[in-house]
Scaffold this active site. Structure first.
Site, PDB file in Angstrom:
ATOM      1  N   HIS A 101      -8.453  -3.837  11.204  1.00 36.02           N
ATOM      2  CA  HIS A 101      -7.362  -4.372  10.808  1.00 36.02           C
ATOM      3  C   HIS A 101      -6.427  -4.990  11.907  1.00 36.02           C
ATOM      4  CE1 HIS A 101      -7.723  -2.713   6.617  1.00 36.02           C
ATOM      5  NE2 HIS A 101      -7.147  -3.720   6.239  1.00 36.02           N
ATOM      6  N   LYS A 115      -0.361  -3.672  11.236  1.00 29.86           N
ATOM      7  CA  LYS A 115      -0.508  -3.022  10.129  1.00 29.86           C
ATOM      8  C   LYS A 115       0.210  -1.602  10.111  1.00 29.86           C
ATOM      9  CE  LYS A 115      -3.609  -1.676   6.534  1.00 29.86           C
ATOM     10  NZ  LYS A 115      -2.823  -1.816   5.607  1.00 29.86           N
ATOM     11  N   THR A 135       0.840  -1.042  -0.069  1.00 26.41           N
ATOM     12  CA  THR A 135      -0.202  -0.105   0.023  1.00 26.41           C
ATOM     13  C   THR A 135       0.785   1.044  -0.058  1.00 26.41           C
ATOM     14  OG1 THR A 135      -0.066  -0.605   2.393  1.00 26.41           O
ATOM     15  CG2 THR A 135      -2.053  -0.997   1.260  1.00 26.41           C
TER      16      THR A 135
HETATM   17  N1  LIG Z   1      -3.140  -5.485  -1.683  1.00 23.65           N
HETATM   18  C1  LIG Z   1      -3.593  -6.321  -0.914  1.00 23.65           C
HETATM   19  O1  LIG Z   1      -4.405  -7.231  -1.313  1.00 23.65           O
HETATM   20  C2  LIG Z   1      -3.105  -6.604   0.286  1.00 23.65           C
HETATM   21  C3  LIG Z   1      -2.108  -5.690   0.708  1.00 23.65           C
HETATM   22  N2  LIG Z   1      -1.284  -5.649   2.030  1.00 23.65           N
HETATM   23  C4  LIG Z   1      -0.097  -4.757   1.967  1.00 23.65           C
HETATM   24  O2  LIG Z   1       1.044  -5.500   1.654  1.00 23.65           O
HETATM   25  C5  LIG Z   1       2.106  -5.004   2.544  1.00 23.65           C
HETATM   26  C6  LIG Z   1       2.676  -6.099   3.298  1.00 23.65           C
HETATM   27  O3  LIG Z   1       1.529  -6.757   4.327  1.00 23.65           O
HETATM   28  P1  LIG Z   1       2.008  -7.760   5.140  1.00 23.65           P
HETATM   29  O4  LIG Z   1       2.372  -9.000   4.397  1.00 23.65           O
HETATM   30  O5  LIG Z   1       0.826  -8.068   6.296  1.00 23.65           O
HETATM   31  O6  LIG Z   1       3.402  -7.370   6.021  1.00 23.65           O
HETATM   32  P2  LIG Z   1       4.487  -8.160   6.858  1.00 23.65           P
HETATM   33  O7  LIG Z   1       5.268  -6.830   7.893  1.00 23.65           O
HETATM   34  O8  LIG Z   1       4.032  -9.319   7.511  1.00 23.65           O
HETATM   35  O9  LIG Z   1       5.426  -8.407   5.618  1.00 23.65           O
HETATM   36  C7  LIG Z   1       6.361  -7.578   4.945  1.00 23.65           C
HETATM   37  C8  LIG Z   1       7.548  -8.418   4.590  1.00 23.65           C
HETATM   38  O10 LIG Z   1       8.466  -7.363   3.640  1.00 23.65           O
HETATM   39  C9  LIG Z   1       9.645  -7.521   4.246  1.00 23.65           C
HETATM   40  N3  LIG Z   1      10.410  -6.208   3.658  1.00 23.65           N
HETATM   41  C10 LIG Z   1      10.372  -4.820   4.222  1.00 23.65           C
HETATM   42  N4  LIG Z   1      11.214  -4.299   3.460  1.00 23.65           N
HETATM   43  C11 LIG Z   1      11.533  -4.936   2.393  1.00 23.65           C
HETATM   44  C12 LIG Z   1      12.263  -4.794   1.236  1.00 23.65           C
HETATM   45  N5  LIG Z   1      12.837  -3.686   0.936  1.00 23.65           N
HETATM   46  N6  LIG Z   1      12.482  -5.803   0.416  1.00 23.65           N
HETATM   47  C13 LIG Z   1      11.901  -7.079   0.579  1.00 23.65           C
HETATM   48  N7  LIG Z   1      11.135  -7.139   1.583  1.00 23.65           N
HETATM   49  C14 LIG Z   1      11.115  -6.134   2.551  1.00 23.65           C
HETATM   50  C15 LIG Z   1       9.348  -7.464   5.767  1.00 23.65           C
HETATM   51  O11 LIG Z   1      10.427  -7.912   6.355  1.00 23.65           O
HETATM   52  P3  LIG Z   1      10.826  -7.332   7.920  1.00 23.65           P
HETATM   53  O12 LIG Z   1       9.790  -7.864   8.743  1.00 23.65           O
HETATM   54  O13 LIG Z   1      12.193  -7.746   8.210  1.00 23.65           O
HETATM   55  O14 LIG Z   1      10.767  -5.746   8.133  1.00 23.65           O
HETATM   56  C16 LIG Z   1       8.156  -8.472   5.927  1.00 23.65           C
HETATM   57  O15 LIG Z   1       8.934  -9.670   5.897  1.00 23.65           O
HETATM   58  C17 LIG Z   1       1.516  -3.657   3.327  1.00 23.65           C
HETATM   59  O16 LIG Z   1       1.589  -2.648   2.758  1.00 23.65           O
HETATM   60  C18 LIG Z   1       0.006  -4.226   3.478  1.00 23.65           C
HETATM   61  O17 LIG Z   1      -1.007  -3.153   3.639  1.00 23.65           O
HETATM   62  C19 LIG Z   1      -1.572  -6.671   2.867  1.00 23.65           C
HETATM   63  C20 LIG Z   1      -2.577  -7.713   2.508  1.00 23.65           C
HETATM   64  C21 LIG Z   1      -3.140  -7.651   1.182  1.00 23.65           C
HETATM   65  O1  LIG Z   2      -2.173  -4.658   5.699  1.00 22.85           O
HETATM   66  C1  LIG Z   2      -3.091  -5.429   5.689  1.00 22.85           C
HETATM   67  O2  LIG Z   2      -3.199  -6.533   6.205  1.00 22.85           O
HETATM   68  C2  LIG Z   2      -3.982  -5.285   4.306  1.00 22.85           C
HETATM   69  N1  LIG Z   2      -3.614  -4.258   3.482  1.00 22.85           N
HETATM   70  C3  LIG Z   2      -4.343  -3.710   2.355  1.00 22.85           C
HETATM   71  C4  LIG Z   2      -4.852  -2.498   2.811  1.00 22.85           C
HETATM   72  O3  LIG Z   2      -4.275  -1.606   3.130  1.00 22.85           O
HETATM   73  O4  LIG Z   2      -5.969  -2.070   2.092  1.00 22.85           O
HETATM   74  C5  LIG Z   2      -5.279  -4.685   1.892  1.00 22.85           C
HETATM   75  C6  LIG Z   2      -6.060  -5.331   3.117  1.00 22.85           C
HETATM   76  O5  LIG Z   2      -6.964  -4.475   3.763  1.00 22.85           O
HETATM   77  C7  LIG Z   2      -5.111  -6.084   4.015  1.00 22.85           C
END
Ligand SMILES: NC(=O)C1=CN([C@@H]2O[C@H](COP(=O)(O)OP(=O)(O)OC[C@H]3O[C@@H](n4cnc5c(N)ncnc54)[C@H](OP(=O)(O)O)[C@@H]3O)[C@@H](O)[C@H]2O)C=CC1
Ligand SMILES: O=C(O)C1=N[C@H](C(=O)O)C[C@H](O)C1
Length: 247
Positions: A132, A136, A77
């Site tokens: 959420h 987040k 995001t």
């Molecule tokens: N569009 C959609 O449908 C959805 C979007 N999202 C979005 O996706 C993003 C991630 O969510 P989520 O999986 O819950 O978050 P997490 O924190 O669980 O996962 C993010 C991962 O990315 C790693 N990371 C951070 N910086 C980098 C980098 N520069 N290069 C590679 N890896 C990196 C983190 O490492 P570390 O933990 O060491 O920092 C972590 O392992 C958020 O912005 C969320 O809002 C989430 C769900 C659905």
């Molecule tokens: O961080 C999340 O978990 C999610 N991020 C996305 C958002 O910011 O809308 C999608 C979903 O809501 C889950």
């Protein structure tokens, strides 16, 4: 298709890796996380990547992919108009790459946004509540921000003004954030995954449109659809609905 995943150790990244590995037409050739060198994507011959990292990291990841002709499917995001404009500029210089930015990959969330925009012109009042997990990073959620903008556009198209609100005094933040004139309220609650309500109201009635992602598996089919579609869509695409037959 040879696929790399950025954020592979993250909550969504882990699900995406499993989904790619289970797909017969895909091969997971790289799973990178914080600190890993993006050159591994080129060395592994990745044709497309999936990015679920962090709003602070995603722009550098995409600049690398675009420069190297790698398509990108992005769930991370934090995309405002300025970021989208930057990507359009970068893609204009490297026209062979395609980038999909999707605020939400779950089919139910996409339908919730579509239904909310359709309903918007019939109601005087509308506000958004996004709920959420407390780990987040960003608020309001990307989904809530996109929903607010879609609703605001639908209201403008219908000639509606601002929703009624007599609030003249109160504590800062009590009425939520203002996104394009629409109030958005954010809850961060242990136990939740990703949820949103859009509450609309008119004389004598309300309509609530609610979506719940109960498990991060809900995002995987949309990500795989994005991967299968992006190769035929050079340039920038915003929203998975571009690849769904919703009309
Ligand atoms: N569009 C959609 O449908 C959805 C979007 N999202 C979005 O996706 C993003 C991630 O969510 P989520 O999986 O819950 O978050 P997490 O924190 O669980 O996962 C993010 C991962 O990315 C790693 N990371 C951070 N910086 C980098 C980098 N520069 N290069 C590679 N890896 C990196 C983190 O490492 P570390 O933990 O060491 O920092 C972590 O392992 C958020 O912005 C969320 O809002 C989430 C769900 C659905
Ligand atoms: O961080 C999340 O978990 C999610 N991020 C996305 C958002 O910011 O809308 C999608 C979903 O809501 C889950």
């Amino acid at each position: 298709m040879r696929v790399g995943v950025l954020g592979a150790q993250g909550k969504v990244g882990r699900e995406v890796c499993a989904g790619v590995q289970a797909a017969e037409d895909m091969e997971l050739v790289a799973g990178l996380d914080l600190g890993d060198d993006l050159k591994a994507l080129v060395d592994a011959g990745a044709e497309a990547i999936v990015d679920f990292t962090h709003p602070d990291a995603v722009m550098a990841n995409l600049a690398f992919c675009i420069e190297n002709g790698i398509n990108a499917v992005v769930g991370t995001t934090g995309f405002d108009d300025a970021r989208l404009e930057t990507l359009r500029g970068q893609l204009g210089e490297s026209p062979r790459s395609g980038v999909l930015i999707a605020p939400n990959f779950s089919i139910g969330a996409i339908l919730m946004m579509r239904f909310s925009a359709q309903a918007a012109k019939y109601y005087e009042s509308v506000e958004i509540i996004e709920l959420h997990h407390p780990t987040k990073a960003d608020a309001p959620s990307g989904t809530a921000a996109r929903t607010a903008r879609l609703i605001a556009q639908a209201r403008r198209d219908a000639g509606l003004g601002a929703p009624p609100d007599a609030t003249s005094t109160g504590i800062e933040g009590a009425r939520g954030a203002d996104v394009d004139g629409i109030r958005v309220h954010g809850l961060r609650i242990r136990g939740l995954v990703a949820h949103q309500e859009v509450v609309l109201g008119g004389p004598g009635e309300t309509l609530t449109i609610r979506h719940d992602s109960l498990d991060r598996a809900s995002f995987v089919p949309g990500v795989l659809l994005g991967l299968r579609s992006i190769g035929a869509a050079p340039g920038l695409t915003v929203g998975l609905e571009a690849f769904l037959d919703l009309d």
